[in-house]
Design a protein around this motif. Sequence first.
Motif, mmCIF file in Angstrom:
data_model
loop_
_atom_site.group_PDB
_atom_site.id
_atom_site.type_symbol
_atom_site.label_atom_id
_atom_site.label_comp_id
_atom_site.label_asym_id
_atom_site.label_seq_id
_atom_site.Cartn_x
_atom_site.Cartn_y
_atom_site.Cartn_z
ATOM 1 N N GLU A 25 0.729 -1.198 -0.040
ATOM 2 C CA GLU A 25 0.025 -0.073 -0.206
ATOM 3 C C GLU A 25 0.756 1.339 -0.047
ATOM 4 O O GLU A 25 0.600 2.270 -0.689
ATOM 5 C CB GLU A 25 -0.852 0.030 1.249
ATOM 6 C CG GLU A 25 -2.081 1.096 1.219
ATOM 7 C CD GLU A 25 -2.875 1.260 0.095
ATOM 8 O OE1 GLU A 25 -3.619 2.472 0.043
ATOM 9 O OE2 GLU A 25 -3.272 0.330 -0.426
ATOM 10 N N LEU A 26 1.764 1.205 0.712
ATOM 11 C CA LEU A 26 2.738 2.520 0.831
ATOM 12 C C LEU A 26 3.435 2.950 -0.464
ATOM 13 O O LEU A 26 3.456 3.656 -1.029
ATOM 14 C CB LEU A 26 3.667 2.288 1.909
ATOM 15 C CG LEU A 26 4.908 3.674 2.100
ATOM 16 C CD1 LEU A 26 4.160 4.698 2.243
ATOM 17 C CD2 LEU A 26 5.839 3.279 3.280
ATOM 18 N N ARG A 28 2.377 1.819 -3.545
ATOM 19 C CA ARG A 28 1.239 2.354 -4.430
ATOM 20 C C ARG A 28 1.028 3.650 -4.081
ATOM 21 O O ARG A 28 0.929 4.549 -5.217
ATOM 22 C CB ARG A 28 0.121 1.586 -4.243
ATOM 23 C CG ARG A 28 -0.859 1.792 -5.330
ATOM 24 C CD ARG A 28 -2.277 1.306 -4.881
ATOM 25 N NE ARG A 28 -2.945 1.429 -3.634
ATOM 26 C CZ ARG A 28 -3.522 2.692 -3.547
ATOM 27 N NH1 ARG A 28 -3.598 3.749 -4.643
ATOM 28 N NH2 ARG A 28 -3.920 2.949 -2.601
ATOM 29 N N ARG A 29 0.950 4.394 -2.915
ATOM 30 C CA ARG A 29 0.510 5.496 -2.451
ATOM 31 C C ARG A 29 1.790 6.591 -3.164
ATOM 32 O O ARG A 29 1.604 7.448 -3.714
ATOM 33 C CB ARG A 29 0.610 5.581 -0.953
ATOM 34 C CG ARG A 29 -0.404 6.877 -0.742
ATOM 35 C CD ARG A 29 -0.867 7.071 0.636
ATOM 36 N NE ARG A 29 0.242 6.700 1.739
ATOM 37 C CZ ARG A 29 1.040 7.925 1.904
ATOM 38 N NH1 ARG A 29 0.617 8.977 1.538
ATOM 39 N NH2 ARG A 29 1.597 7.599 3.017
ATOM 40 N N ASP A 32 1.678 6.718 -7.062
ATOM 41 C CA ASP A 32 0.389 7.612 -7.002
ATOM 42 C C ASP A 32 0.529 8.934 -6.838
ATOM 43 O O ASP A 32 -0.209 9.655 -7.906
ATOM 44 C CB ASP A 32 -0.914 6.941 -6.269
ATOM 45 C CG ASP A 32 -1.454 5.802 -6.847
ATOM 46 O OD1 ASP A 32 -1.121 5.183 -7.859
ATOM 47 O OD2 ASP A 32 -2.405 5.291 -6.157
ATOM 48 N N GLU A 68 8.545 7.706 5.000
ATOM 49 C CA GLU A 68 8.212 7.574 3.632
ATOM 50 C C GLU A 68 9.426 7.814 2.818
ATOM 51 O O GLU A 68 9.734 7.155 1.774
ATOM 52 C CB GLU A 68 7.066 8.458 3.363
ATOM 53 C CG GLU A 68 5.721 8.143 4.256
ATOM 54 C CD GLU A 68 4.696 9.252 3.820
ATOM 55 O OE1 GLU A 68 3.606 8.761 4.156
ATOM 56 O OE2 GLU A 68 5.076 10.313 3.974
#
Length: 80
Positions: A25-26, A28-29, A32, A68
């Motif tokens: 998920e990280l 992909r984010r 994105d 991140e």
Amino acid sequence: MPTVLLRHMEPKQSGVIVKVTATGELGRRIRDMGLVAGTPIQVQGRAPLRDPVAIRVRQFTLTLRNNEADYILVDVEATS
């Protein structure tokens, strides 16, 4: 050009993203948001405790937490 983690870049430094190592998920984010290999970025500034970091990407500003930014490798441009 040295390759460093985005977390270690200083304000006003520029570079090109080499790799995003985050998965799931990280990952992909992050992708994105437009943070993909080959994308030029510039560090705009940092909060007083150095977290988060503001970066300029594709004519807009994003802020990322250091945890991140640890997943983004950047070829830093030489400063003259």
